[in-house]
Structure formats: structure tokens, C-alpha cells
Design a protein around this motif. Structure first.
Motif, mmCIF file in Angstrom:
data_model
loop_
_atom_site.group_PDB
_atom_site.id
_atom_site.type_symbol
_atom_site.label_atom_id
_atom_site.label_comp_id
_atom_site.label_asym_id
_atom_site.label_seq_id
_atom_site.Cartn_x
_atom_site.Cartn_y
_atom_site.Cartn_z
ATOM 1 N N ARG A 1 -45.481 47.386 -87.842
ATOM 2 C CA ARG A 1 -44.223 47.173 -88.542
ATOM 3 C C ARG A 1 -43.564 45.879 -88.092
ATOM 4 N NH1 ARG A 1 -39.902 50.609 -87.368
ATOM 5 N NH2 ARG A 1 -41.437 51.787 -86.190
ATOM 6 N N SER B 1 -33.269 48.615 -86.380
ATOM 7 C CA SER B 1 -33.567 49.957 -85.870
ATOM 8 C C SER B 1 -34.848 49.977 -85.034
ATOM 9 C CB SER B 1 -33.655 50.957 -87.017
ATOM 10 O OG SER B 1 -34.668 50.597 -87.915
ATOM 11 N N ASN C 1 -32.904 52.029 -96.606
ATOM 12 C CA ASN C 1 -34.108 51.378 -97.138
ATOM 13 C C ASN C 1 -34.882 52.440 -97.911
ATOM 14 O OD1 ASN C 1 -36.535 50.144 -97.639
ATOM 15 N ND2 ASN C 1 -36.768 49.295 -95.588
ATOM 16 N N VAL D 1 -31.858 48.328 -100.013
ATOM 17 C CA VAL D 1 -32.140 47.867 -98.653
ATOM 18 C C VAL D 1 -30.917 47.141 -98.130
ATOM 19 C CG1 VAL D 1 -33.643 46.494 -97.166
ATOM 20 C CG2 VAL D 1 -34.573 47.526 -99.239
ATOM 21 N N LEU E 1 -27.215 58.169 -85.392
ATOM 22 C CA LEU E 1 -26.420 58.746 -84.296
ATOM 23 C C LEU E 1 -26.016 57.690 -83.268
ATOM 24 C CD1 LEU E 1 -28.158 62.215 -83.759
ATOM 25 C CD2 LEU E 1 -26.223 61.600 -85.240
ATOM 26 N N ALA E 2 -26.788 56.619 -83.168
ATOM 27 C CA ALA E 2 -26.424 55.542 -82.250
ATOM 28 C C ALA E 2 -25.203 54.793 -82.771
ATOM 29 C CB ALA E 2 -27.589 54.577 -82.076
ATOM 30 N N ARG E 3 -25.145 54.634 -84.088
ATOM 31 C CA ARG E 3 -24.042 53.878 -84.674
ATOM 32 C C ARG E 3 -22.808 54.730 -84.927
ATOM 33 N NH1 ARG E 3 -25.150 49.655 -89.312
ATOM 34 N NH2 ARG E 3 -27.126 48.714 -88.703
ATOM 35 N N PHE F 1 -28.034 51.700 -91.887
ATOM 36 C CA PHE F 1 -28.873 50.790 -92.676
ATOM 37 C C PHE F 1 -29.761 51.652 -93.550
ATOM 38 C CE2 PHE F 1 -32.054 47.696 -93.743
ATOM 39 C CZ PHE F 1 -31.414 46.469 -93.643
ATOM 40 N N TYR G 1 -38.741 53.660 -88.942
ATOM 41 C CA TYR G 1 -37.331 53.238 -88.854
ATOM 42 C C TYR G 1 -36.617 53.633 -87.563
ATOM 43 C CZ TYR G 1 -38.030 53.128 -93.950
ATOM 44 O OH TYR G 1 -38.508 52.925 -95.213
ATOM 45 N N GLY G 2 -37.313 53.818 -86.463
ATOM 46 C CA GLY G 2 -36.613 54.104 -85.210
ATOM 47 C C GLY G 2 -35.890 55.432 -85.191
ATOM 48 N N ARG H 1 -20.619 45.583 -87.376
ATOM 49 C CA ARG H 1 -21.309 45.969 -88.616
ATOM 50 C C ARG H 1 -20.321 46.084 -89.778
ATOM 51 N NH1 ARG H 1 -25.095 44.092 -89.422
ATOM 52 N NH2 ARG H 1 -24.463 42.758 -87.742
ATOM 53 N N ASP I 1 -37.607 51.822 -81.045
ATOM 54 C CA ASP I 1 -39.018 52.141 -80.848
ATOM 55 C C ASP I 1 -39.624 51.345 -79.691
ATOM 56 O OD1 ASP I 1 -39.115 54.025 -82.880
ATOM 57 O OD2 ASP I 1 -39.460 52.504 -84.419
ATOM 58 N N GLU J 1 -27.101 47.215 -95.400
ATOM 59 C CA GLU J 1 -26.066 47.975 -94.703
ATOM 60 C C GLU J 1 -25.466 49.018 -95.638
ATOM 61 O OE1 GLU J 1 -24.871 47.747 -91.484
ATOM 62 O OE2 GLU J 1 -26.403 46.261 -90.964
ATOM 63 N N HIS K 1 -30.344 55.179 -91.599
ATOM 64 C CA HIS K 1 -30.987 55.113 -90.300
ATOM 65 C C HIS K 1 -30.311 53.997 -89.547
ATOM 66 C CE1 HIS K 1 -33.778 51.827 -91.504
ATOM 67 N NE2 HIS K 1 -33.677 52.389 -92.671
ATOM 68 N N GLY K 2 -30.802 53.673 -88.359
ATOM 69 C CA GLY K 2 -30.073 52.605 -87.645
ATOM 70 C C GLY K 2 -30.169 52.653 -86.139
ATOM 71 N N PRO K 3 -30.480 53.764 -85.476
ATOM 72 C CA PRO K 3 -30.423 55.140 -85.966
ATOM 73 C C PRO K 3 -28.967 55.591 -86.160
ATOM 74 C CG PRO K 3 -31.542 55.010 -83.828
ATOM 75 C CD PRO K 3 -30.907 53.696 -84.076
ATOM 76 N N ARG L 1 -35.153 48.595 -105.003
ATOM 77 C CA ARG L 1 -35.053 49.303 -103.732
ATOM 78 C C ARG L 1 -33.721 49.012 -103.021
ATOM 79 N NH1 ARG L 1 -38.906 52.001 -101.096
ATOM 80 N NH2 ARG L 1 -38.650 52.214 -98.840
ATOM 81 N N MET M 1 -39.312 45.293 -91.615
ATOM 82 C CA MET M 1 -39.601 46.207 -92.704
ATOM 83 C C MET M 1 -38.644 46.074 -93.874
ATOM 84 S SD MET M 1 -40.661 50.056 -92.269
ATOM 85 C CE MET M 1 -39.313 50.227 -91.156
#
Ligand SMILES: [Zn+2]
Lengths: 425, 249
Positions: A149, A351, B153, B132, B198-200, B151, B20-21, B232, A355, B134, B194-196, B130, A152
């Protein structure tokens, strides 16, 4: 498997004067534009390539006709491997190459236009452009490094990329693919090629290929023995590299002894040697040339600022970091500065930072910097890595004690710092 | 929940879902528990293994079409997560994960697949290009006061039925494609962020955690997260200004 050498007629330098009139005129116009652009202080090459392509859309195919062309692609290590393969090929013939990282069609045309008589082309290709370019060029060799990745949000899913590469490679005739069989996605993309030479080049990152590209189920095993229940499994390699030692199909074994650090560079060198060997270059002189490389586009080189000796490293995705963390572990006393930007060329989506196992930096002096350093600082906080957050990268460098410092940056952060530090910022 | 018990967090099919982390959400949950003296454990629930119904928290990440159908097949045959949800376990599903919780979803190949029917939503392929970028939203005030940032996607158009409610109202971005983002019913929650996420969005993380531990949680003061959220939001404001839109959040 066909491992006979393709050979190469080095006497055939023939391109000048044999280009169709339209291409010759387009190339001349492009070279002129490049010259004018350089004279005004801009990067000339790509602009020249753009002019040429606008005047003759088939310029790339025509510039490659009658040359022996090797294309190098993959997510990480393209620039390094291209430089290595170009060095290796230079043992037997002059080489046209684009080792500045200009890896889209305009960059390729620019490289080939400035070097029209070289009978060999070694070209780095953005993986998403490979289908279009390989159709036009009909290369002798494609070197497929790894697929993971990267950015992405910009280029789409890596699995989508793999399927496009697979289709493009399957329709080529007379192309040999040199592929890293320790990478599941690479293997899937390369396995339908006319001829394949498999290289066990390793890989520390499996995050994007735990599910099978052929059936979607879980892939079992590790890098050197993976398989899927659907029958898709790692092919047997004829080349391999482990712990700095490379083994060729004839069983010859060499210490690579590169001046570039880390296992990623050893993997790239082995893939380059497998390619050059297939194209007729004897192994030992090829390796000698590869060993002369000390830096790639500013990577691994050190630059000094206010008594801080900064080693610049590029890592722009989890796979890159999987190679970088072991490298950092070798200098546990050096502070680590991490610079993260989020411009178009970097990808806006940060993100992927989640990872990367940044937990391994616990206990070290770490500074988060760059335009998206807040994203990184949050990640480091949750990794329990004590750090300071200094958004300006030059202030970040000045914030550590004089001496050696590791600076790991993603794409635009790396590019700007390389230029800035070289110019004395 | 008493503090000497362990909060068990299941990462559902991380080997096929979870680009996506998204596994970062598990990291955030575990750390926010640890910093408050709770013990926790992250359990990887891999393809081919039975899904226990005894966990407190289930996390589903993003993934492409094929991963989604594989996940539905596996979770239908191993309904531990659905059983746990029916007795009040927390489920957080991101993007493709949200889609498979619904009744059905249509992939980019145009084929409609059955989902798990754990949330009253259905997803079709959006007619727009698509989504994609913020995503900034205002959550349902019954749940949360703070705005949400992430974020996105994806190309899903998700309609929320009467048995669920949209998680939030879109301020900037696409979300479900009809002005809302995500959905929730009881303790089953899905979002395109995602972003993730919970982190944001620490308040969102703590809301879900308070459901899992059964008591309100003391706030954590982590200034850099507020810095990231402000940054952000400003970035989104700048994007909106370029399109001559004024945002309220
Ligand atoms: Zn398979």
C-alpha cells in the motif's frame, strides 16, 4: 522456466537518423524545450518529455524500438534498483536511464531523448503506468520488486494495481519477468508471464497480502514458504539473498558487501543482478559496478547543519518503515526525527501511520516534525513513545544535541529537506 | 464492570478486513483503558476460526468486495459476534465493515451480496466518483457533543432504515451519500470514517468504552489530539472556502 541469457547486440547503436521524421522532430523540440527550461532554472527533463509526447504520442514506443529495454517497477525500491541495474548493464553497453525518479511517460521520454544512441534502456516505471508503457515498449525484461500500500487515497487499492499488472504482463510476448517470489502480490502479478525468473528477495511487510490475491482466503506460512489452500503457492526461486549473501542459479554465492545499508538494498541488488545476468552481463563485474553506489537520490547520505550530522532516510509507507526500523535499531543512541507531510504527492490519508510498529522506538529520543506531524504525534502517543512535537523540520534538527541524528521523512518532506540541507538551510 | 476484570476486544477478520490502519482503533481502545487502570486484551479473530460470543467489543475494518463476501460467509457460519451484540456487546464497523452489517450491499462489480442484517442499512454503489478525502460531521446529539473528523475512501451509498439512526450529519465530505454518515442501533455502530476514527475522536472512543465497561470514564487530557482535531477542521474549512462554502461546526 527459461534461464538462458537473452544476449544483447551491443554493436547496434542505430537510433539516430532512424527515428520516423515526426518522432525525430518531436524529440528535437522536446530537447530544445528542456534546454530552455534548464536555462531558466527549472527541471528541464520532464518538460522536454511533455513537449515531445504532445507532438508525437508514439514517441515512447519509437524511442524504444530496437533498444533492449528493462522496466523496473514495484512500490518501494524502484529508484535504487533502476540505478543498480543501469550500473550493471553499463558493463557491456551504454545505458539510457531515468534514475531521477521521473517515472511517468514524460520522464521516460525525456531520459530516452537525451540519450538516443544508447542501445540499452533501464527505466523506472510508476506501477500504475506499467500496463500502458509495457504495451508500447515491449520490454525485454520487467523487474517486479514488491507491491504494498502506498498513497491509497491517490492511486487506489494495491490489489487493484496487482490485477492490472497481472493482465498487462500476461499479454506480453518475449518479455522475461524477474520477480520477487517472497511477495505474494508480486507472484500473482508475474506468474502468468511468458517467462519468469523467481528471486527470493525477502520482505519484512506482509500487511497487504495476508489474503490471497487469487481467491481471497488467508495465505499461510512466511515469506519463503507461503501457500494458499486454493493451490496458489510460492514458486521455487533460482536466485536468493539472505543475510547479505546472494546465491545465483549456478550455485555461486557472493557476499554482496554493498555500501548502501539494510536488507531492502540487498534485495534490490539481487533482483538487479538476476536481470543483468539474464541480459548477458557477467555476475562479478556487474556486482562490482553496483557496489560503487553510495547514495540514491540523496538517501543514506549525511548532511550537516549546526553540528548535527543528519542521515536522511526515505520511508513513505508501512513497507518502507518495515525496512527502516531495523536500520534505526543499529544506531540506538542516535536521536530519531520523523518528518511527515501530507501533500498530493504524499497522499492526504495518514492512516497508514497506524500500521507502522512505532512502539519499537520506545526509550529513544524521538521528534515528530513536518506538515502532518500532529497525526504522527498522536500515533507516537498511543505507541507510548516519548517524543517532542516540533512542526518545523529545521527547528526539529536544532532541538537535538549536536552529533549524529537519523532523519526519516516521507516523500515531499524528504525532497525538501534534501534540497534545503544541501543548500545550507 | 469491576476493574480487575479484563476488557476483551475482538479484531474481526484482520487478515481480510482492515486496510486503512483500522487496527489502530484497537490500539486506541487498549491504551485509553490502560491509562485509566483497566486491563484489556486484543483478540485477533482470523478467517477459518470460530468467533467467540464472549467478547466485550468487536471491531470490523475496511476491505474490498471479495473480502466483504468472504467476511459475511464466515460470520454467518460463525455468528459469535451477532450473539454477543444481541446481549449488548459493542460493535464498531468501519467503511466496508459498516456495509456488511447491513441487509445487503452492491459492490463495484454491480453484484448485490447479502449482509449480516445486524444494522438496518442497505448499500448500493454510489453514482458519484469515489468519495476520497476529509470527512467532518456533527454526531447525533443523543450520543455525543463534539464534532467528528476522519478520512473516507469508498463508493458506497448507504441508506439507513427505521430500525437504525444515522450516526452523524455530514458537514463536509460524502459519508452515506445522503447527508448523514454511518448508522447506529443500540451498541452497534458503523461509520465511513477511518483515520483511525477513534484516534481522531477521543470522545467517541470513550463513549463506546463506557458502554463496554458499564460506567462513565474520567476524561483524559491529551493536548496533541486536540491539536490534530483543530488542524483537520481548519484543513476542511480551507477546502470548503476554496469551494466558496461556509461551514458551521
Ligand atoms: Zn488462494
Amino acid at each position: 522456466m527459461d534461464s538462458t541469457n537473452a544476449g544483447l547486440d551491443v554493436s547496434s547503436s542505430h537510433l539516430n537518423g532512424e527515428l520516423p521524421t515526426r518522432t525525430a522532430a518531436a524529440v528535437a523540440a522536446g530537447n530544445l524545450a528542456a534546454k530552455l527550461s534548464k536555462a531558466t532554472g527549472r527541471a528541464g527533463g520532464i518538460i522536454g518529455g511533455r513537449v515531445t509526447l504532445a507532438l508525437d504520442p508514439h514517441a515512447l514506443a519509437r524511442l524504444c524500438k530496437d533498444r533492449t529495454v528493462a522496466l523496473v517497477t514495484g512500490t518501494n525500491g524502484k529508484t535504487t534498483t533502476t540505478m543498480m541495474l543501469a550500473k550493471a548493464m553499463s558493463v557491456i553497453a551504454p545505458v539510457a536511464t531515468n534514475h531521477s525518479g521521473a517515472n511517468m511517460p514524460d520522464g521516460l521520454v525525456a531520459a530516452l531523448s537525451t540519450d538516443q544512441t544508447a542501445p540499452v534502456g533501464v527505466l523506472e516505471i510508476d506501477e500504475n503506468y506499467l500496463p500502458k508503457i509495457s504495451d508500447a515498449v515491449q520490454p525485454a525484461v520487467i523487474v517486479l520488486l514488491n507491491l504494498s500500500r502506498d498513497q491509497m487515497d491517490r492511486v487506489g487499492e494495491v490489489r487493484h494495481t496487482e490485477r492490472n499488472l497481472r493482465t498487462a504482463i500476461a499479454r506480453l510476448r518475449n518479455t522475461t519477468v524477474i520477480a520477487n517470489c517472497d511477495d505474494v502480490l508480486v507472484t500473482s502479478a508475474a506468474i502468468d508471464a511468458d517467462t519468469t525468473i523467481w528471486v527470493s528477495a525477502g520482505g519484512n511487510w506482509r500487511g497487504d497480502s495476508t489474503s490471497c490475491p487469487r481467491c481471497g482466503m488467508r495465505v499461510h506460512g512466511g515469506a519463503t514458504d507461503w501457500y494458499c489452500d486454493c493451490g496458489f503457492a510460492r514458486p521455487t526461486p533460482t536466485w536468493s539473498v539472505a543475510d547479505g549473501k546472494m546465491t545465483s542459479p549456478t550455485g555461486e554465492s557472493f557476499e554482496l558487501a554493498l555500501r548502501l545499508p539494510g536488507s531492502a538494498n540487498e534485495a534490490d541488488a539481487t533482483l538487479a543482478l538476476a536481470a543483468s545476468s539474464h541480459l548477458g552481463v557477467p555476475l562479478r563485474p556487474a556486482l562490482e559496478r553496483i557496489r560503487t553506489i553510495t547514495g540514491v537520490g540523496g538517501r543514506y547520505t549525511t548532511l550537516t547543519r549546526n553540528e548535527r550530522v543528519v542521515r536522511l532516510l526515505l520511508a513513505k509507507n508501512p513497507a518502507g518503515w518495515a525496512e527502516t526500523l531495523p536500520l534505526l535499531a543499529k544506531s540506538p543512541d542516535h536521536p530519531v526525527i520523523i518528518a511527515i507531510n501530507g501533500r498530493e504527492a504524499d497522499g492526504r490519508d495518514k492512516s497508514w501511520l497506524w500500521d507502522v510498529p512505532f512502539e519499537r522506538l520506545q526509550g529513544r529520543t524521538v521528534i515528530a516534525t513536518g506538515e502532518r506531524s500532529a497525526d504522527l504525534a498522536v500515533r507516537l502517543t498511543y505507541a507510548d513513545v516519548k517524543h517532542t512535537h516540533v512542526p518545523d523540520p529545521y527547528q526539529a534538527i536544532d532541538s537535538v544535541a549536536p552529533g549524529a541524528v537519523e532523519l526519516v521523512a516521507n516523500y515531499t518532506a524528504f525532497r525538501d529537506l534534501k534540497t534545503g540541507l544541501s543548500n545550507g538551510s | 464492570m469491576v476493574r480487575d476484570s479484563v476488557v476483551r476486544i475482538g479484531l474481526v477478520l484482520p487478515d481480510v478486513l482492515g486496510t486503512y490502519g483500522d487496527s489502530g482503533n484497537a490500539t486506541v481502545l487498549r491504551k485509553r483503558l490502560e491509562w485509566r487502570g483497566y486491563r484489556s486484551e486484543i483478540v485477533d479473530l482470523a478467517v477459518g476460526e470460530t468467533v467467540p460470543n464472549s467478547l466485550d467489543f468487536y471491531l470490523l475494518g475496511g476491505g474490498e468486495d471479495r473480502a466483504q463476501t468472504l467476511a459475511v460467509a464466515h460470520l454467518t457460519a460463525n455468528p459469535g459476534m451477532q450473539e454477543a451484540a444481541s446481549r449488548g456487546a459493542v460493535v464498531l464497523a468501519i467503511c466496508a465493515g459498516l456495509q456488511i452489517l447491513g441487509h445487503d450491499f452492491t459492490g463495484t462489480d454491480g453484484v448485490t451480496h447479502r449482509g449480516l442484517s445486524l444494522l438496518d442499512v442497505r448499500t448500493t454503489a454510489g453514482t458519484w466518483s469515489r468519495a476520497v478525502g476529509e470527512l467532518l460531521t456533527t454526531p447525533d446529539p443523543a450520543l455525543l457533543q463534539a464534532s467528528m473528523t476522519g478520512f473516507e475512501n469508498h463508493q458506497g451509498h448507504t441508506q439507513v432504515g427505521p430500525q437504525a439512526r444515522p450516526l452523524s450529519k455530514v458537514v463536509y465530505g460524502t459519508g452515506n451519500g445522503d447527508g448523514g454518515d454511518g448508522a447506529y442501533a443500540g451498541r452497534v455502530v458503523g461509520t465511513y470514517m477511518h483515520g483511525p476514527v477513534l484516534a481522531r475522536n477521543p470522545a467517541f472512543a470513550d463513549l463506546l468504552l463506557s458502554w463496554a465497561v458499564g460506567e462513565p470514564l474520567a476524561p483524559l487530557d491529551i493536548p496533541v489530539i486536540e491539536k490534530l482535531r483543530d488542524e483537520r477542521k481548519r484543513a476542511v474549512q480551507a477546502l470548503a472556502t476554496r469551494r466558496k462554502r461556509l461551514l458551521r461546526f
